[in-house]
Design a protein around this motif. Structure first.
Motif, mmCIF file in Angstrom:
data_model
loop_
_atom_site.group_PDB
_atom_site.id
_atom_site.type_symbol
_atom_site.label_atom_id
_atom_site.label_comp_id
_atom_site.label_asym_id
_atom_site.label_seq_id
_atom_site.Cartn_x
_atom_site.Cartn_y
_atom_site.Cartn_z
ATOM 1 N N THR A 388 0.829 -1.211 0.000
ATOM 2 C CA THR A 388 0.000 0.000 0.000
ATOM 3 C C THR A 388 0.862 1.258 0.000
ATOM 4 O OG1 THR A 388 -1.759 -1.160 1.189
ATOM 5 C CG2 THR A 388 -1.802 1.243 1.250
ATOM 6 N N ARG A 391 2.654 1.682 -3.452
ATOM 7 C CA ARG A 391 1.768 2.208 -4.502
ATOM 8 C C ARG A 391 1.489 3.696 -4.280
ATOM 9 N NH1 ARG A 391 -0.130 -1.615 -7.825
ATOM 10 N NH2 ARG A 391 -0.266 -3.806 -7.107
ATOM 11 N N GLN A 392 1.299 4.098 -3.031
ATOM 12 C CA GLN A 392 1.042 5.501 -2.748
ATOM 13 C C GLN A 392 2.247 6.366 -3.120
ATOM 14 O OE1 GLN A 392 -1.824 6.775 -1.792
ATOM 15 N NE2 GLN A 392 -1.004 8.872 -1.788
#
Length: 428
Positions: A388, A391-392
């Protein structure tokens, strides 16, 4: 003196990290390193003992020049990671009697129609498919298979000319795009397209080593594609702890597929769709992954694809034990419309950024499908402790890329499709 022969260096930002590792291992082993390449060398010079300048994209020229090297030196290994060159390079490895994909393996990888035949015969789940250059025959095949279908060139890479036709109304245009792209390939598998059923589900790729027929998966990348009907690859994320790497069904499917194709030694880049009925092998490429996936694998797992490639090319079983547990991803920058690039500026410092680079020079024309492919102006690579966050960081870092470009109109209807420079190993 014993020699390791490399055919095609590839673009610097895509492949230098592999060359560096191969160079280090060759030095330690006391091997001479010779490169056959198509353009005058620049960055390659620091890594190779000899560079032979030749048009390696002409198979006859590649064969003749490689045989000249073999006539005066003892070839103990041969490497190639450039898709258009893999077939002839694999045939040369077999001729020289050094470890390689093997004749059956290299043809099984390069010819996507043969791949379908062999995997179907081995009992692996495969979509319905037909190969043809005739639009009428292709339409009949699509109707028999059932929509949606995918049409694609028989032997190109990088998703060039791969198009989704959701129904009959979209089919003729989609087939024309795939066939036009296939005609760029001047090899024995050019000028034909494949019509096949669409395997619906997330797409992943697995880079794995093969030693004497034993399949050894190294790392897995989750793929991010552009909007349909095309399949432009815009990013990948590699998680060292991805549960699919220990999924028995996935790994067994890949091992069976490699045996079915007859792959002997080398590194492969396999692409699968995770459908509701299980994993479906889309294709197996006889080379390391593109799009800097091997670099992502090294950042995330510590596994060095260059060192693994050295091992399998010289007949040794590689150690693929991970030494890291991290997550790494790449995001490519694409324009919103066809354009001529004036300037690209990438970020140099932000949290999690590993590297970033422009991919084009000022004045470069970028065209989106179907007028062109791989219309990338930049890339960013980020690392994080979890998927997560990675990807951010990719989203935030990509937003920092600044592009100054002039929009242009569409290509002329009769304009010939041109192969993207990056795929043709035309680094200067």
């Amino acid at each position: 003196m014993s020699t390791l022969l490399v055919i095609g260096s590839g673009l610097r930002y895509y492949r230098e990290y592999l060359v560096e590792s191969v160079h280090r291992r060759a030095r330690a082993a006391g091997l001479r390193l010779v490169l056959l390449n198509n353009l005058k060398p620049t960055w390659q010079q620091q890594y190779f003992d000899e560079i032979v300048l030749a048009d390696v994209f002409d198979p006859a020229v590649m064969i003749a020049e490689a045989r000249k090297v073999a006539a005066r030196e003892k070839i103990v290994g041969l490497m190639c990671w450039d898709e258009p060159l893999v077939l002839t390079a694999g045939e040369l490895a077999a001729e020289f009697g050094v470890p390689g994909l093997g004749l059956a393996g290299v043809h099984g990888c390069r010819d996507k129609h043969r791949t379908r035949d062999l995997l179907t015969a081995a009992g692996l789940p495969q979509p319905g498919y037909t190969m043809t250059a005739d639009p009428v025959e292709a339409r009949k095949a699509a109707e028999a298979i059932g929509f949606p279908v995918v049409v694609k060139p028989r032997a190109l890479g990088a998703s060039i000319g791969v198009v989704l036709a959701r129904d009959e109304s979209e089919f003729d245009a989609a087939f024309a795009v795939a066939l036009a792209a296939s005609e760029v390939d001047q090899g024995i598998y050019g000028a034909q397209a494949i019509v096949e059923g669409y395997a619906d589900g997330p797409e992943v790729s697995v880079d794995g080593a093969v030693h004497k027929g034993e399949y050894l998966p190294m790392f897995l990348a989750r793929k991010e594609s552009g909007e349909h009907p095309y399949f432009e690859e815009i990013g990948h994320v590699v998680d060292a702890a991805d549960p699919l790497l220990v999924d028995e069904t996935v790994i067994d499917t890949l091992a069976r597929a490699h045996r079915a194709l007859g792959i002997e030694d080398g590194i492969t880049h396999s692409e699968l769709r995770l459908t509701a009925d299980g994993p479906v092998v889309i294709e197996i490429n006889g080379r390391v992954g593109g799009d800097l996936i091997p670099l992502l694998g090294k950042i995330a797992t510590g596994i060095d694809s260059g060192e693994v490639l050295f091992d399998v090319a010289t007949g040794q079983r590689p150690d693929i034990t991970p030494t890291k547990r991290s997550v790494a991803g790449i995001r490519f920058g694409l324009p919103a419309e066809d354009c001529v690039v004036r300037k690209v500026t990438v970020p140099t410092e932000t949290e999690g950024l590993v590297t970033a680079s422009p991919m084009v020079d000022p004045g470069t024309t970028l065209r989106l499908p179907p007028g062109g492919y791989l219309a990338r102006h930049s890339f960013v690579v980020c690392e994080a402790a979890d998927v997560t966050t990675c990807r951010q960081r990719l989203v935030e870092t990509s937003a920092m890329v600044e592009v100054d470009a002039e929009p242009i109109g569409p290509p002329k209807p009769d304009a010939a499709f041109e192969m993207p420079a990056g795929l043709l190993d035309t680094d200067a």
